[in-house]
Scaffold this active site. Structure first.
Site, PDB file in Angstrom:
ATOM      1  N   ASP A   1       0.776  -0.993  -0.096  1.00 18.30           N
ATOM      2  CA  ASP A   1      -0.197  -0.038   0.029  1.00 18.30           C
ATOM      3  C   ASP A   1       0.881   1.453  -0.175  1.00 18.30           C
ATOM      4  O   ASP A   1       0.697   2.713   0.783  1.00 18.30           O
ATOM      5  CB  ASP A   1      -0.950  -0.271   1.440  1.00 18.30           C
ATOM      6  CG  ASP A   1      -1.546  -1.380   1.607  1.00 18.30           C
ATOM      7  OD1 ASP A   1      -2.354  -1.489  -0.086  1.00 18.30           O
ATOM      8  OD2 ASP A   1      -1.803  -1.681   2.306  1.00 18.30           O
ATOM      9  N   ALA A   2       1.978   1.338  -0.386  1.00 18.99           N
ATOM     10  CA  ALA A   2       2.972   2.470  -0.239  1.00 18.99           C
ATOM     11  C   ALA A   2       2.060   3.908  -1.770  1.00 18.99           C
ATOM     12  O   ALA A   2       2.803   4.945  -1.780  1.00 18.99           O
ATOM     13  CB  ALA A   2       4.343   1.957  -1.206  1.00 18.99           C
ATOM     14  N   HIS A   3       1.282   3.313  -2.708  1.00 23.89           N
ATOM     15  CA  HIS A   3       1.075   4.353  -3.261  1.00 23.89           C
ATOM     16  C   HIS A   3      -0.540   3.868  -3.270  1.00 23.89           C
ATOM     17  O   HIS A   3      -1.009   2.931  -3.089  1.00 23.89           O
ATOM     18  CB  HIS A   3       0.742   4.189  -5.097  1.00 23.89           C
ATOM     19  CG  HIS A   3       3.073   4.312  -4.968  1.00 23.89           C
ATOM     20  ND1 HIS A   3       3.275   5.541  -4.934  1.00 23.89           N
ATOM     21  CD2 HIS A   3       3.468   3.444  -5.246  1.00 23.89           C
ATOM     22  CE1 HIS A   3       4.450   5.267  -5.029  1.00 23.89           C
ATOM     23  NE2 HIS A   3       4.806   4.363  -5.110  1.00 23.89           N
ATOM     24  N   GLY A   4      -1.647   5.188  -3.208  1.00 23.29           N
ATOM     25  CA  GLY A   4      -2.853   5.701  -2.936  1.00 23.29           C
ATOM     26  C   GLY A   4      -3.701   4.991  -4.474  1.00 23.29           C
ATOM     27  O   GLY A   4      -2.804   5.766  -5.511  1.00 23.29           O
TER      28      GLY A   4
END
Length: 204
Positions: free
Chosen positions: A119-122
């Site tokens: 989940d490092a990028h939304g």
């Protein structure tokens, strides 16, 4: 196997020379003229044994924890100083390591992507570009004596003694001693079981 005193002396000498050579880069990093990532990418470009010793000296001085005999091969990069690495770990050529806590004796083949979680990028909002949404990076834990095959992508924890097949994409935690493969990765067998499972017949 007994240690060769001459070989040990050569390794210690090479390490000492590497520490001296990398010191100017460390100084620039400490006074904030270079970011950690920029410096890591710079030392990643140096080929051969010299590059391995320079990267060992660099990461040994900058990571939160770094064990002995680290090998970070050509074009491999550890992204953040928050990462912890155990003893005798090997990162193959072109490997990318995010925020991780790595146990002893890791073997990561070439082009492995060890990311800071999944989940490092939304991506939930559609009115804002995904690159601007941020995310929730987290530390991924890799147990001791783990082997990650070439071009695998790891986004979750790997248990002790586990094996990730080449090209696999790990999206869920892997239990100790499991061999996993596929996209997304699934358990193929347990390393401690001498008899690998037999695939069921078609239609079963």
């Amino acid at each position: 196997m007994t240690n060769n005193p001459f070989r040990t002396l050569l390794k210690r000498t090479a390490h000492a020379v590497a520490v001296v050579l990398v010191f100017p880069l460390l100084l620039l990093y400490w006074i904030r003229l270079f970011s950690f990532l920029s410096a890591s990418q710079g030392v990643a470009l140096i080929p051969g044994s010299l590059g391995i010793y320079l990267r060992r000296a660099w990461y040994g001085a900058t990571l939160e924890a770094c064990g002995e005999d680290l090998v970070v091969f050509w074009l491999a990069v550890i992204r953040t100083p928050k990462t912890r690495v155990g003893n005798r770990c090997y990162f193959g050529p072109g490997t990318w390591v995010g925020w991780a806590d790595v146990g002893d004796d890791l073997l990561a083949s070439g082009q492995v992507m060890l990311l800071s979680g999944g989940d490092a990028h939304g991506m939930e909002r559609t009115d804002v570009p995904m690159r601007e949404q941020g995310g929730e990076p987290r530390k991924v834990t890799v147990g001791r004596d783990v082997w990650i095959g070439a071009s695998a992508v790891v986004m979750d924890d790997l248990g002790e003694g586990s094996v990730v097949a080449a090209g696999a994409v790990v999206t869920k935690p892997v239990v100790p001693y499991a061999v996993v493969g596929g996209v997304p990765a699934r358990v193929l067998r347990d390393r401690r079981d001498p008899q690998p499972p037999v695939d069921p017949p078609p239609g079963a």
